[in-house]
Design a protein around this motif. Structure first.
Motif, PDB file in Angstrom:
ATOM      1  N   LEU A 109       2.496   6.365  -8.925  1.00  0.00           N
ATOM      2  CA  LEU A 109       1.740   7.006  -7.932  1.00  0.00           C
ATOM      3  C   LEU A 109       0.729   5.878  -7.272  1.00  0.00           C
ATOM      4  O   LEU A 109      -0.199   6.227  -6.457  1.00  0.00           O
ATOM      5  N   HIS A 110       0.725   4.651  -7.954  1.00  0.00           N
ATOM      6  CA  HIS A 110       0.042   3.434  -7.275  1.00  0.00           C
ATOM      7  C   HIS A 110       1.148   2.613  -6.524  1.00  0.00           C
ATOM      8  O   HIS A 110       2.082   2.562  -7.451  1.00  0.00           O
ATOM      9  N   ALA A 111       0.692   2.044  -5.476  1.00  0.00           N
ATOM     10  CA  ALA A 111       1.687   1.038  -5.121  1.00  0.00           C
ATOM     11  C   ALA A 111       1.451  -0.133  -6.066  1.00  0.00           C
ATOM     12  O   ALA A 111       0.642  -0.307  -6.636  1.00  0.00           O
ATOM     13  N   ASP A 112       2.540  -1.112  -5.738  1.00  0.00           N
ATOM     14  CA  ASP A 112       2.475  -2.454  -6.362  1.00  0.00           C
ATOM     15  C   ASP A 112       1.164  -3.237  -6.050  1.00  0.00           C
ATOM     16  O   ASP A 112       1.073  -3.059  -4.782  1.00  0.00           O
ATOM     17  N   LEU A 113       0.523  -3.742  -6.939  1.00  0.00           N
ATOM     18  CA  LEU A 113      -0.703  -4.243  -6.440  1.00  0.00           C
ATOM     19  C   LEU A 113      -0.575  -5.458  -5.543  1.00  0.00           C
ATOM     20  O   LEU A 113      -1.410  -5.798  -4.470  1.00  0.00           O
ATOM     21  N   ILE A 114       0.435  -6.344  -5.923  1.00  0.00           N
ATOM     22  CA  ILE A 114       0.653  -7.413  -4.790  1.00  0.00           C
ATOM     23  C   ILE A 114       0.950  -6.965  -3.532  1.00  0.00           C
ATOM     24  O   ILE A 114       0.655  -7.484  -2.598  1.00  0.00           O
ATOM     25  N   GLU A 115       1.935  -5.937  -3.395  1.00  0.00           N
ATOM     26  CA  GLU A 115       2.253  -5.417  -2.122  1.00  0.00           C
ATOM     27  C   GLU A 115       1.020  -4.754  -1.340  1.00  0.00           C
ATOM     28  O   GLU A 115       0.812  -5.053  -0.409  1.00  0.00           O
ATOM     29  N   ALA A 116       0.215  -4.035  -2.298  1.00  0.00           N
ATOM     30  CA  ALA A 116      -1.200  -3.407  -1.732  1.00  0.00           C
ATOM     31  C   ALA A 116      -2.111  -4.637  -1.046  1.00  0.00           C
ATOM     32  O   ALA A 116      -2.726  -4.298   0.041  1.00  0.00           O
ATOM     33  N   LEU A 117      -2.197  -5.694  -1.992  1.00  0.00           N
ATOM     34  CA  LEU A 117      -3.039  -6.908  -1.303  1.00  0.00           C
ATOM     35  C   LEU A 117      -2.532  -7.341  -0.018  1.00  0.00           C
ATOM     36  O   LEU A 117      -3.224  -7.739   0.809  1.00  0.00           O
ATOM     37  N   ALA A 118      -1.089  -7.500   0.013  1.00  0.00           N
ATOM     38  CA  ALA A 118      -0.691  -8.178   1.293  1.00  0.00           C
ATOM     39  C   ALA A 118      -0.765  -7.095   2.309  1.00  0.00           C
ATOM     40  O   ALA A 118      -1.049  -7.654   3.341  1.00  0.00           O
ATOM     41  N   GLN A 119      -0.849  -5.931   2.172  1.00  0.00           N
ATOM     42  CA  GLN A 119      -0.784  -4.894   3.001  1.00  0.00           C
ATOM     43  C   GLN A 119      -2.299  -4.731   3.571  1.00  0.00           C
ATOM     44  O   GLN A 119      -2.569  -4.656   4.785  1.00  0.00           O
ATOM     45  N   ALA A 120      -3.152  -5.007   2.826  1.00  0.00           N
ATOM     46  CA  ALA A 120      -4.684  -5.044   2.838  1.00  0.00           C
ATOM     47  C   ALA A 120      -5.065  -6.287   3.882  1.00  0.00           C
ATOM     48  O   ALA A 120      -6.146  -6.001   5.044  1.00  0.00           O
ATOM     49  N   VAL A 121      -4.309  -7.469   3.965  1.00  0.00           N
ATOM     50  CA  VAL A 121      -4.708  -8.560   4.686  1.00  0.00           C
ATOM     51  C   VAL A 121      -4.212  -8.234   6.166  1.00  0.00           C
ATOM     52  O   VAL A 121      -5.203  -8.410   7.040  1.00  0.00           O
ATOM     53  N   VAL A 122      -3.257  -7.655   6.275  1.00  0.00           N
ATOM     54  CA  VAL A 122      -2.556  -7.258   7.495  1.00  0.00           C
ATOM     55  C   VAL A 122      -3.564  -6.129   8.103  1.00  0.00           C
ATOM     56  O   VAL A 122      -4.057  -6.203   9.271  1.00  0.00           O
ATOM     57  N   CYS A 123      -3.954  -5.113   7.544  1.00  0.00           N
ATOM     58  CA  CYS A 123      -4.772  -4.055   7.839  1.00  0.00           C
ATOM     59  C   CYS A 123      -6.052  -4.258   8.274  1.00  0.00           C
ATOM     60  O   CYS A 123      -6.650  -3.984   9.346  1.00  0.00           O
ATOM     61  N   GLN A 124      -6.581  -5.162   7.400  1.00  0.00           N
ATOM     62  CA  GLN A 124      -8.120  -5.555   7.547  1.00  0.00           C
ATOM     63  C   GLN A 124      -8.586  -6.644   8.458  1.00  0.00           C
ATOM     64  O   GLN A 124      -9.670  -6.857   9.133  1.00  0.00           O
ATOM     65  N   GLY A 125      -7.527  -7.585   8.582  1.00  0.00           N
ATOM     66  CA  GLY A 125      -7.740  -8.756   9.300  1.00  0.00           C
ATOM     67  C   GLY A 125      -7.818  -9.832   8.383  1.00  0.00           C
ATOM     68  O   GLY A 125      -8.299  -9.600   7.184  1.00  0.00           O
TER      69      GLY A 125
END
Length: 291
Positions: A109-125
């Motif tokens: 129910l959690h995404a992989d943390l490394i994947e989530a951080l990479a996604q957050a870089v794209v989403c947040q700028g």
């Protein structure tokens, strides 16, 4: 980091649960039915339950916020969906979907943390994304090697940001200020201990102390008195202290950068090395040399 996972109806039955026991647990609220045949314990975080009820995993800034990692905004629910997922429930407009293949298990129910951080870089700028990676590194949720893995997942244009990551930042505002100082060409050290003053967020060009204050840690009168005493002790040794407010750092960065530029490049600039010695100190995972 171990992800919570749902249990299927079949798995519960294999564990010895009867149909009556499952129904009774759901009615009592101790067991939550996410979707048909998928269940979690009622203690599972509500945002995790929301992501699971949609057939996905908590992701990006939503997951980072849950883990205590800095994010700039987390109002919307970010959910990772497998590319091959089908027959999913309708999503509310406020949900931000991230469709990608994942190393996560089918029931996670959690995404992989490394994947989530990479996604957050794209989403947040870039700026806020670096702050999130800094935060995860400082909290020891990831290693320096895993930072490389984050940027390996990102499009090539983001990879030049890798050299800007610094786990000595203890808050998102500190990352923002560090990037401002770097852009201004200032020489700075982070988490520096000055005798008679204590540890300061930044020492710039050997004479300017920059502190990043937040409401959480500096709102009480006692905390403000402590800050004033520290500033007075620093002034007695010839240091100038500038205190920046977290809200302005994050949401009015141009104003803050202008103020820093005015102080750093103004007539009060002094020769480095004219002040008492300081002791560099870093309480987080990675220390970087002064630039």
């Amino acid at each position: 980091m171990t992800s919570p996972a749902f249990r299927t109806y079949r798995e519960l039955r294999e564990e010895g649960w009867t149909r009556h026991r499952i129904d009774r647990a759901v009615r009592s609220g101790s067991l939550v039915r996410l979707r048909r045949g998928r269940y979690v314990d009622a203690t599972t975080d509500a945002t995790v339950q929301d992501a699971g009820s949609l057939g996905g995993r908590l992701d990006c800034v939503s997951l980072l916020s849950l883990l205590g990692v800095f994010v700039l905004h987390s109002e919307h629910l970010h959910v990772q969906f497998d590319r091959e997922a089908s027959r999913l429930p309708d999503r509310p407009p406020s949900v931000v979907p991230h469709w990608r293949s994942s190393v996560s298990g089918p029931g996670d129910l959690h995404a992989d943390l490394i994947e989530a951080l990479a996604q957050a870089v794209v989403c947040q700028g870039p700026r806020a994304g670096i702050a999130s990676v800094d935060s995860a590194l400082c909290l020891r949720l990831i290693s320096d090697g895993e930072v490389d893995a984050i940027f390996d997942r990102l499009p090539r244009r983001y990879r030049r940001l890798r050299c800007l990551v610094d786990g000595s930042a203890e808050s998102g505002p500190e990352t923002f200020v560090r990037l401002m100082l770097r852009a201004l060409g200032a020489r700075y050290e982070t988490q520096v201990r000055i005798r008679g003053v204590g540890r300061v967020d930044f020492l710039v060009d050997g004479w300017l102390i920059v502190e990043c204050d937040s409401r959480a840690h500096h709102s009480s009168w006692e905390a403000q008195l402590s800050d004033r005493r520290r500033d007075r002790a620093a002034a007695a040794q010839g240091y100038l202290t500038v205190r920046l407010v977290a809200e302005e750092i994050l949401y009015s960065p141009d104003v803050v950068r202008g103020a820093l530029a005015g102080v750093i490049k103004g007539p009060r600039r002094r020769r480095q090395g004219s002040l008492p010695l300081v002791d560099a100190h870093n309480s987080c995972a990675i220390a970087r040399p002064a630039r």
